[in-house]
Design a protein around this motif. Structure first.
Motif, mmCIF file in Angstrom:
data_model
loop_
_atom_site.group_PDB
_atom_site.id
_atom_site.type_symbol
_atom_site.label_atom_id
_atom_site.label_comp_id
_atom_site.label_asym_id
_atom_site.label_seq_id
_atom_site.Cartn_x
_atom_site.Cartn_y
_atom_site.Cartn_z
ATOM 1 N N ASP A 79 0.818 -1.214 0.000
ATOM 2 C CA ASP A 79 0.000 0.000 0.000
ATOM 3 C C ASP A 79 0.851 1.263 0.000
ATOM 4 O OD1 ASP A 79 -2.434 -1.477 0.189
ATOM 5 O OD2 ASP A 79 -2.095 -1.724 2.330
ATOM 6 N N GLU A 80 1.987 1.215 0.734
ATOM 7 C CA GLU A 80 2.777 2.435 0.901
ATOM 8 C C GLU A 80 4.166 2.075 1.396
ATOM 9 O OE1 GLU A 80 2.461 6.666 3.425
ATOM 10 O OE2 GLU A 80 0.909 5.117 3.602
ATOM 11 N N VAL A 81 5.148 2.859 0.984
ATOM 12 C CA VAL A 81 6.498 2.756 1.539
ATOM 13 C C VAL A 81 6.611 3.830 2.615
ATOM 14 C CG1 VAL A 81 8.964 2.890 1.074
ATOM 15 C CG2 VAL A 81 7.430 1.908 -0.644
ATOM 16 N N LEU A 82 6.759 3.401 3.863
ATOM 17 C CA LEU A 82 6.730 4.329 4.993
ATOM 18 C C LEU A 82 8.101 4.901 5.311
ATOM 19 C CD1 LEU A 82 4.365 2.334 7.388
ATOM 20 C CD2 LEU A 82 3.768 4.162 5.788
ATOM 21 N N GLY A 83 9.131 4.223 4.917
ATOM 22 C CA GLY A 83 10.493 4.657 5.197
ATOM 23 C C GLY A 83 11.454 3.664 4.600
ATOM 24 N N LYS A 84 12.723 3.850 4.850
ATOM 25 C CA LYS A 84 13.718 2.945 4.299
ATOM 26 C C LYS A 84 13.506 1.536 4.847
ATOM 27 C CE LYS A 84 18.678 2.192 3.711
ATOM 28 N NZ LYS A 84 20.056 2.659 4.047
ATOM 29 N N THR A 90 -1.214 -5.113 2.619
ATOM 30 C CA THR A 90 -2.527 -5.669 2.912
ATOM 31 C C THR A 90 -2.605 -7.081 2.350
ATOM 32 O OG1 THR A 90 -3.639 -3.516 2.886
ATOM 33 C CG2 THR A 90 -5.016 -5.457 2.554
ATOM 34 N N MET A 91 -3.069 -8.000 3.173
ATOM 35 C CA MET A 91 -3.372 -9.361 2.728
ATOM 36 C C MET A 91 -4.893 -9.480 2.672
ATOM 37 S SD MET A 91 -2.393 -13.042 4.468
ATOM 38 C CE MET A 91 -0.640 -12.893 4.093
ATOM 39 N N GLU A 92 -5.422 -9.708 1.471
ATOM 40 C CA GLU A 92 -6.867 -9.695 1.304
ATOM 41 C C GLU A 92 -7.505 -11.061 1.528
ATOM 42 O OE1 GLU A 92 -7.791 -7.954 -2.441
ATOM 43 O OE2 GLU A 92 -7.134 -5.949 -1.836
ATOM 44 N N SER A 93 -6.784 -12.122 1.252
ATOM 45 C CA SER A 93 -7.336 -13.471 1.407
ATOM 46 C C SER A 93 -6.629 -14.156 2.576
ATOM 47 C CB SER A 93 -7.145 -14.278 0.116
ATOM 48 O OG SER A 93 -7.798 -13.638 -0.955
ATOM 49 N N THR A 94 -7.246 -14.079 3.747
ATOM 50 C CA THR A 94 -6.601 -14.573 4.966
ATOM 51 C C THR A 94 -7.162 -15.907 5.439
ATOM 52 O OG1 THR A 94 -8.181 -13.382 6.347
ATOM 53 C CG2 THR A 94 -6.149 -12.212 5.747
ATOM 54 N N GLY A 95 -8.273 -16.335 4.864
ATOM 55 C CA GLY A 95 -8.951 -17.519 5.373
ATOM 56 C C GLY A 95 -10.013 -17.183 6.402
ATOM 57 N N THR A 96 -10.093 -15.909 6.809
ATOM 58 C CA THR A 96 -11.179 -15.435 7.666
ATOM 59 C C THR A 96 -12.001 -14.441 6.855
ATOM 60 O OG1 THR A 96 -10.076 -13.458 8.568
ATOM 61 C CG2 THR A 96 -9.577 -15.569 9.608
ATOM 62 N N PHE A 102 -0.801 -4.886 7.584
ATOM 63 C CA PHE A 102 0.362 -5.062 8.442
ATOM 64 C C PHE A 102 1.539 -4.285 7.882
ATOM 65 C CE2 PHE A 102 0.184 -8.417 5.342
ATOM 66 C CZ PHE A 102 1.477 -8.710 4.971
ATOM 67 N N ILE A 103 2.496 -4.007 8.756
ATOM 68 C CA ILE A 103 3.716 -3.292 8.375
ATOM 69 C C ILE A 103 4.887 -4.249 8.517
ATOM 70 C CG2 ILE A 103 5.263 -1.378 8.952
ATOM 71 C CD1 ILE A 103 2.895 0.153 9.967
ATOM 72 N N VAL A 104 5.768 -4.228 7.544
ATOM 73 C CA VAL A 104 6.959 -5.073 7.572
ATOM 74 C C VAL A 104 8.204 -4.191 7.523
ATOM 75 C CG1 VAL A 104 8.308 -6.788 6.302
ATOM 76 C CG2 VAL A 104 5.842 -7.077 6.527
ATOM 77 N N VAL A 169 -1.511 -16.267 9.784
ATOM 78 C CA VAL A 169 -1.310 -16.341 8.333
ATOM 79 C C VAL A 169 -0.213 -15.374 7.890
ATOM 80 C CG1 VAL A 169 -2.406 -15.933 6.096
ATOM 81 C CG2 VAL A 169 -3.649 -17.156 7.876
ATOM 82 N N VAL A 170 -0.182 -14.177 8.478
ATOM 83 C CA VAL A 170 0.853 -13.198 8.121
ATOM 84 C C VAL A 170 2.243 -13.702 8.504
ATOM 85 C CG1 VAL A 170 1.779 -10.933 8.738
ATOM 86 C CG2 VAL A 170 -0.625 -11.160 8.105
ATOM 87 N N ILE A 171 2.374 -14.259 9.707
ATOM 88 C CA ILE A 171 3.676 -14.779 10.140
ATOM 89 C C ILE A 171 4.113 -15.926 9.237
ATOM 90 C CG2 ILE A 171 4.893 -15.961 12.015
ATOM 91 C CD1 ILE A 171 3.190 -14.378 13.987
ATOM 92 N N ASP A 172 3.169 -16.821 8.907
ATOM 93 C CA ASP A 172 3.496 -17.944 8.018
ATOM 94 C C ASP A 172 3.945 -17.439 6.654
ATOM 95 O OD1 ASP A 172 2.871 -19.710 10.005
ATOM 96 O OD2 ASP A 172 0.913 -20.269 9.202
#
Length: 442
Positions: A79-84, A90-96, A102-104, A169-172
């Motif tokens: 969605d966006e680059v927040l910094g270096k 966004t994960m749209e298909s999570t199984g829920t 989320f931010i990585v 799901v995000v961690i996996d």
């Protein structure tokens, strides 16, 4: 780019990333979701736990600061680059029925493989909470760690099951796309997030997937029954898209989202304490006695005393402040604590498990007698005498023991001792089927 999945054609999509074919169950879920999202804001809670006005929106998801899942969108997009090295995704298909924002944080020089820090936000805050209000991203990335800060479906999730599933799901997913050291995955959270981090650690004990090696809890909401009693407005907690009623009408819903269960006038209920699953996980706690949310200080101290009963690795810090804020956490000291910890599964000695569903729990595979409730057992393993002691089995149809994972030999004579059981199975007169792996005939 690494973070974006845009297949050139439907045939190029990986099976693990593909949207599932429509089934009757999926269509039913979609129709139910459509009905729920069309509810007007008048039918949604208008006040938070402290009586504060919630945000505006056309659906409950928007009011709570989340969004419902798309059934046909791409799995993950930036969605966006927040910094270096910091990306909002966004994960749209999570199984829920909820998408996951989320931010990585990707370090410029990651350790290979690198630790992963999972950051849990406070109540009524977005996934950007830890990025904006702490130095955790900068400090962890400077050490060569990856960082992820999930939303958990929406801003007031309180660790409800679909929130935990979204985070799982995000961690996996992140563990697949970057080189994560599976023995050094850490959780850290403040307030609601502290409770969610501990609860995630306690209810995800499958060594085949990422488990938390250690947790930092900053004044966490570890007992939702206590929160319900103290809330000025309980409509969010009791909403059908949360816990579906009070902790007296829906006790298991609250219990499985808590780490301990207590009320303003009682101590810990030892029949429903998921904290027993944390005996092998180092925990650091932070709080300030003058915190205006004094009930969270009480919860933090009660949890600490409870964990000490298991002779676990606990580290307590109490500061001086009259505010409920991230600022009373020393990020460097917290990460120094985590940095020395590596996941160590319990084998020797006496341990207990409180399970909430079928599946693998440490060195055991569980099939519940009745779903929708707790299953429990206690074990003591001694490799030198090749002995396994089991007792306290409750609500178990079948328990499969991964004998060799416990350090026990299937070649030499194995001594199995069964202690007192809790009336065979709860809710059932059938006997528990016990299976020992590692033998020619299990």
């Amino acid at each position: 780019p690494l973070w974006q999945e845009v297949p050139s054609s439907p045939g190029d999509r990986s099976p693990s990333r593909d949207t599932p074919n429509p089934t009757r169950e999926t269509m039913h879920s979609a129709l139910l979701l459509s009905a729920l999202t069309l509810l007007s804001p008048q039918n949604a809670p208008t006040c938070g736990l402290n009586g504060e006005a919630l945000g505006q929106g056309e659906t409950l998801a928007q009011v709570l600061g989340g969004a419902h899942s798309s059934f046909d969108g791409p799995s993950v997009h930036v969605d966006e680059v927040l910094g270096k090295g910091v990306y909002a995704l966004t994960m749209e298909s999570t199984g829920t029925d909820w998408e996951e924002r989320f931010i990585v944080g990707v370090p410029s020089d990651p350790i290979d493989p690198a630790p992963l820090l999972v950051c849990f936000h406070q109540y009524s805050a977005s996934e950007r909470d830890t990025y904006l209000h702490t130095d955790l991203f900068d400090e962890a990335m400077s050490r060569g760690w990856y960082v992820v800060a999930p939303l958990g479906a929406h801003q007031v999730n309180c660790g409800v099951s679909y929130s935990q599933q979204n985070i799982r799901v995000v961690i996996d997913w992140l563990s697949e796309v970057v080189r994560v050291d599976r023995g050094r995955v850490y959780g850290i959270g403040f307030s609601m997030g502290g409770g969610c981090a501990l609860n995630f650690a306690a209810r995800h004990l499958d060594p085949d997937r990422a488990m938390f090696a250690a947790v930092v809890n900053h004044t966490g909401t570890v007992s939702l029954r206590d929160i319900w009693h103290r809330a000025e407005d309980t409509s969010i907690l009791e909403h059908p898209l949360m816990f579906g009623g009070s902790p007296y009408a829906r006790p298991f819903a609250y219990q499985q989202a808590s780490t301990i269960e207590m009320t303003p006038w009682s101590g810990i209920d030892e029949r429903s304490d998921l904290a027993r699953n944390l005996g092998h996980i180092p925990v650091q706690t932070w709080c300030t006695p003058q915190d205006p949310l004094s009930h969270l200080v009480r919860q933090t101290r009660a949890l600490l005393r409870h964990l000490m009963r298991f002779q676990g690795d606990v580290d307590c810090h109490e500061g001086r402040s009259s505010q409920h804020t991230w600022d009373t956490l020393d990020e460097v000291q917290a990460l120094d604590f985590l940095e020395t910890k590596r996941l160590a599964l319990p084998t020797e000695g006496t341990h207990s498990v409180l399970a909430i569903h079928d599946g693998r729990w440490l060195h055991f595979d569980l099939e519940q007698a009745v779903s929708g409730g707790f299953s429990s057992w206690r074990w003591h393993a001694n490799s030198s005498s090749n002995l396994l002691y089991l007792d306290g089995l409750c609500n178990i149809e079948e328990l499969r023991v991964r004998t060799q994972d416990l350090g026990l030999s299937a070649v030499e004579t194995l001594r199995l001792i069964l202690g007192k059981q809790r009336g065979r199975n709860a809710h059932s007169q059938r006997t528990t089927r016990l299976v020992l792996d590692g033998f020619e005939v299990a």
